[in-house]
Every structure is written in structure tokens, then in C-alpha cells.
Scaffold this active site. Structure first.
Site, PDB file in Angstrom:
ATOM      1  N   ASP A 267       0.844  -1.295  -0.062  1.00 55.72           N
ATOM      2  CA  ASP A 267       0.069  -0.184   0.242  1.00 55.72           C
ATOM      3  C   ASP A 267       0.828   1.224   0.159  1.00 55.72           C
ATOM      4  OD1 ASP A 267      -2.915   1.045   0.362  1.00 55.72           O
ATOM      5  OD2 ASP A 267      -1.725   1.981   2.439  1.00 55.72           O
ATOM      6  N   GLU A 307       1.685  -0.132  -4.930  1.00 52.39           N
ATOM      7  CA  GLU A 307       0.600   0.793  -5.441  1.00 52.39           C
ATOM      8  C   GLU A 307       1.218   2.104  -5.551  1.00 52.39           C
ATOM      9  OE1 GLU A 307      -3.389   2.821  -3.576  1.00 52.39           O
ATOM     10  OE2 GLU A 307      -1.863   2.284  -2.194  1.00 52.39           O
TER      11      GLU A 307
END
Ligand SMILES: [Ca+2]
Ligand SMILES: [Ca+2]
Length: 569
Positions: A267, A307
Site C-alpha cells: 500500500d 501501489e
């Protein structure tokens, strides 16, 4: 060349000028047939040229070969799972790990090779699990560590891989590290987070990520200082400048690798470190990612996907192609395809994927998606136009990259209407598996309402309908399966004289495929690619377009919103 739709079995001869108005004037009568026969031939029966049939390989054996070894992720189809919304097993209305395990066969049958689970660790759930309060346990709502191990074993027994979502930029305020850090300015973890007497610091000039508030600083009355956060105030950023913090978060990855996960989705990894010089992917973050890669490389056949936090090139996540990420999400396509397909030009997509091929270091391979937990459902972004959603998926499955399928995408799942955590919940509604109370997802009250039209989009209904979106999606995944050209083959975009036709070649050592995508949803088009140099005639494997080889040229005819996948060698 833009034309009206041609009658079935009839397409313009090369160089002929179509005369649809003339044909239309006499449509229906015997005279029409006579005049059409006398007119300069506007169309030729397509039955005149039988398609070749290339020798078919054992695709299951090919898939098994391609999906083994360190390059498995290049050929795999990933499936992003919001465990909370996939399958409830105990009637509390919340999807859980045993529920997911019970659906593995269904996902395997769909063509899924690897799962990426959105965060499953304990969390107060202020950000749907992206606010972790314990990195080494399973959220009680989702199950136990034994349930996790059962899922892992069941996945591996089916040849499926398992990725976890690691959120290392920040923790929840409820994480024991933050609870200790906030106590005073001298405790052992006093500088594990980023504190300041004022709502700002010269070495931390970074604001919050848009949509997460207006200030990156929040007052903590316990410590009597402000703390830094790029996201919600309940998600304080860790201070990775402290080597103990960097070691501790690397240890989290080590912990799960030791428990047999096959890799991670990281993330907002680019935001790990901030400095006066920058807020994203600064050299310290790059060095940290290289440590992560070294850690993964100590295990067998592991991979990780980044990401990004920006549009544009993903090259910064790959380093030399071997020392950073295996994959990074292609935000430009993932977030931009809705707008691109709303226009009639093939050029933006041709340019985008050609640029990637030039831009990335050898070995780098993007992760391609059309829907995720952060954006509205793809069917909504296609304005509810199924043919647009299907062509976007076709590009996702056949352009260079690894496809990541968001759960429910195979059903063209509709957006939800209820918000529990934040607006992104619209893309996080449960899967309707079968007609009946709870739609086969739960025997209780679902934690969030189902999306629109579950009577149309439930798995059982779509499976029973050979023309359903599910049937199309499954055929797409099947087409990609065991075909090396789509995983690691080269890309050659074939320009045609019609700007609305996207035409490209994917080629491996012994097979060549051509993909045609019609960007015009209102009219049929025929285009000629003069320098196509196809190695053989076209065998159509999917879609309604036609492809004819003519010397070094290729002529492609695409119905409105049409598509085609052809084998030419
Ligand atoms: Ca449950
Ligand atoms: Ca940070």
C-alpha cells in the site's frame, strides 16, 4: 474508413467504395439484388476465404508450465478480494476466511491463479482495514490464524498463490507502537512516529493525500504534540527514518513470508519516507524497497506489486528491473480507461501501451486493472455499456502486463448504494452468489447492502446464461490461459488507416496473436494496416471482428463496439 454496419457475412472488398445508400434505396425487392450485382462490388461474401485452424497445444499443460518457477506472476491472473464481502460462513453478515476458502473452487474454475487479500489484520476499521492495529494476527471478524493457514493450504493445494496487503506507511492509532509513542517524549518508541510542537515541520512539507482531509497534522492531547499523517487522522505515519522502525516493518514482511504467503501488494509504498526534498519515492524509500526485494528473493518464487501514488510512468518502482518491484499498478489505464473508451480514437491506448514498452526496464511488468477497491465499479465507469466494459477487459487481458481482477468484476457487478466507512464502499458490496435471502453470501444481515440488480448479476444466473458478462469474462480468462504470448510476448501496435481501430500483435517464440478493438460504438469500421507483415492467415478465437491478410497488409473490419482476437501463427 467509416461505414455503416454491413449485413452479416458481407464486408467491403479492399479498395471498393461502399454504397450503403444505394443498397438502402432498393432494399427488399428483387431489383435490389440485380442492382447490387451490377454495381461495383461493395461487398464480398466472407465465406469465400475459409479460416485456417492452427494446431492447438495442451493449454492446461502450458499453463502449468508457465505458472511454475520465478516468472509465474507474469502469466497469472490475480484476483483482488475484499474478504469482508466475498462469503460469510457464520451468519454474522461479514465475509470471512473460511467463507473465502469455501469459494476457492469457484474462483479456480473462473480462471484465477492468485489471490490478493485486502488487509485481514486486526483493525478498528476506520479505513476498511488499511489502519492496522496488529501486524501479526488475523482480524477476529475474518477468523483465526488457523483459518488463515487453512486458506493458504487450500489455495496451494489448488495451485493458487496468495498475496497479502501490507500497509507499512502508517498504522492505526490503536496500534501498540503508537499507544506507546504518544505517552511522552522519552519512551523507547517516542520517535517511531513523526511528532511536532506545531502543525508542520520544515523537513515534512507534505500535505495529506487529497480526500483524506485538509491537514496532515493532528493534535494529540496525550503527548501534547501534533503527529503527521498522510491519510485519516487515525492513521499516523510511521517514522522510517528510525532504523528500528524500518527493521520492524521489514520483520512484518518476514513474518508472513515465513507463514507461506507468496507475496504482497504494498500500500502507498512510495510515501514511506518524507524529507524537505520530497514527499514520494525519495532515495531512502528506494533503498527500503531494495531491502524488501532482497528479503523476498531469499524465499522461493515470491513476488510483490506496488501501489503507485501518481499517474504516469511506473519506472521508478522497478529500479534496474531486478532490484525493486516485480509489478506496479498501471494507474493511467486503471483510472483512465473510462474516459478513453468514451471517445472514438485508438491513439491514446496505442500510445500508452507503446510508451510503457519503451519506458520500463527489461523484466518489469505492470499490473493492469479496470476496477479496484478505490474507484467506482468498472461497469459504472463504462456508463453501464456492457460492450465498453467488455472491450476494456479485453485490453486488460491482452496488453502486456499481469491482469488484476477486482472481485465481482467477472459479473460486471454494479455499484453499491450504501456507505458504511466512506464513499469507496460503493465498490465494496458483497458478491451475490445465488437467488434467495442473503443471495448466498450470508444467512444473516449483510454488513452492507448489495449493489444494484443482484437478480441479474448473481453468479448462478450469469453462469446459466451463455451470453452473460460472466460467460464473456470466463472466455477471456480462458483465452489468456496457457498462452505465453499474452504473458511475456512482445507488443507491436499496427497502425491502420482508420483512427478508431486499435490493432496490435502479441508474439512469443512460437505463436502470434492479433487483437482488434473497435473504439467507435456507433458505426462499423474497416481499416488497413499496410505494414502488418503477419506470419499467417487469421483464425478468429474470440469476438466479432474480421481480419484478412493481404500480402504484407492486413485488413480488419470491426462492427460497432466490436472486437476480435486472432491467431496468425
Ligand atoms: Ca462471518
Ligand atoms: Ca510516510
Amino acid at each position: 474508413m467509416r461505414t455503416r454496419a454491413h449485413p452479416p457475412g458481407c464486408e467491403p472488398r479492399r479498395g471498393a467504395v461502399p454504397r450503403p445508400l444505394r443498397a438502402h434505396s432498393f432494399r427488399g425487392g428483387p431489383l435490389a439484388a440485380v442492382l447490387l450485382a451490377l454495381a461495383p462490388a461493395a461487398c464480398t461474401p466472407s465465406a469465400s476465404a475459409p479460416e485456417p485452424v492452427y494446431e492447438e497445444k495442451d493449454r492446461a499443460a502450458e499453463a502449468a508450465r508457465l505458472l511454475s518457477g520465478p516468472d509465474w506472476f507474469r502469466h497469472a491472473v490475480f484476483y483482488e478480494v475484499y474478504v469482508r464481502s466475498l462469503q460469510d460462513s457464520n451468519g454474522d453478515g461479514i465475509g470471512d476466511l473460511p467463507g473465502l476458502t469455501s469459494r476457492l473452487d469457484a474462483l479456480k474454475a473462473l480462471g484465477v491463479d492468485a489471490l490478493w487479500l485486502m488487509p485481514i489484520m486486526p483493525s478498528p476499521f476506520a479505513d476498511s482495514g488499511y489502519d492496522v492495529s496488529d501486524y501479526r494476527a488475523i482480524s477476529p471478524e475474518y477468523g483465526t490464524m488457523a483459518d488463515f493457514e487453512a486458506l493458504r493450504d487450500a489455495a496451494h493445494a489448488r495451485g493458487m498463490r496468495l498475496f497479502l496487503d501490507l500497509v507499512l506507511n502508517h498504522t492505526s492509532v490503536e496500534h501498540p507502537w503508537f499507544q506507546e509513542s504518544r505517552l511522552d517524549r522519552t519512551n523507547p518508541r517516542a520517535d517511531w512516529y513523526l511528532w511536532s510542537d506545531t502543525p508542520g515541520r520544515p523537513d515534512l512539507p507534505c500535505g495529506p493525500v487529497p480526500t483524506f482531509g485538509t491537514s496532515a497534522w493532528t493534535w494529540d492531547p496525550v503527548r501534547g504534540q501534533y503527529y503527521f499523517h498522510r491519510f485519516y487522522p487515525s492513521q499516523p505515519d510511521l517514522n522510517h527514518w528510525n532504523p528500528d522502525v524500518a527493521d520492524a516493518t521489514l520483520d512484518v514482511a518476514r513474518f508472513w513470508l515465513g507463514r507461506g504467503v507468496d507475496g504482497f501488494r504494498f500500500d502507498v509504498i512510495g510515501l514511506l519516507y518524507e524529507s524537505a526534498a520530497g514527499c514520494s519515492m525519495i532515495p531512502e524509500t528506494v533503498a527500503y524497497i531494495q531491502r524488501l526485494r532482497t528479503l523476498l528473493d531469499a524465499y522461493r518464487d515470491r513476488a510483490m506489486v506496488a501501489e503507485p501514488t501518481w499517474f504516469g510512468s511506473t519506472a521508478p518502482f522497478y529500479g534496474d528491473g531486478r532490484d525493486m518491484f516485480h509489478m506496479a499498478f498501471d494507474f493511467d489505464y486503471g483510472l483512465g480507461w473510462g474516459l478513453t473508451f468514451a471517445e472514438s480514437s485508438a491513439q491514446p491506448l496505442a500510445d500508452h501501451f507503446s510508451a510503457i514498452a519503451q519506458d520500463l526496464p527489461p523484466g518489469a511488468q505492470n499490473a493492469i486493472y479496470i476496477g479496484s477497491h478505490d474507484v467506482p465499479r468498472a461497469f459504472e465507469r463504462a456508463n453501464g455499456i456492457a460492450s465498453r466494459w467488455r472491450r476494456a477487459a479485453l485490453v486488460q487481458m491482452t496488453m502486456p502486463g499481469t491482469p488484476f481482477v477486482y472481485y465481482g468484476e467477472e459479473l460486471a457487478l454494479r455499484s453499491g448504494t450504501q456507505v458504511v466507512v466512506d464513499a469507496r464502499d460503493r465498490a465494496r458490496a458483497p458478491v451475490p452468489w445465488a437467488p434467495g435471502v442473503g443471495w448466498g453470501f450470508t444467512t444473516g444481515q449483510p454488513w452492507i447492502a448489495f449493489g444494484a440488480e443482484p437478480e441479474r448479476t448473481n453468479v448462478e444466473a450469469e453462469k446459466a446464461d451463455p451470453s452473460s458478462n460472466y460467460a464473456f469474462y470466463r472466455s477471456l480468462l480462458s483465452l489468456r490461459r496457457g498462452r505465453e504470448a499474452f504473458g511475456t510476448g512482445s507488443l507491436r501496435v499496427l497502425p491502420t488507416d482508420d483512427p478508431s481501430i486499435l490493432l496490435y500483435v502479441r508474439e512469443s517464440a512460437d505463436e502470434t496473436y492479433v487483437v482488434a478493438v473497435g473504439m467507435d460504438e456507433g458505426a462499423s469500421h474497416t481499416g488497413v494496416a499496410s505494414g502488418a507483415n503477419l506470419p499467417g492467415d487469421a483464425q478468429r478465437l474470440l469476438g466479432d471482428a474480421r481480419l484478412v491478410r493481404d500480402g504484407t497488409a492486413a485488413r480488419v473490419t470491426v462492427p460497432p463496439a466490436g472486437m476480435g482476437v486472432f491467431r496468425v501463427r
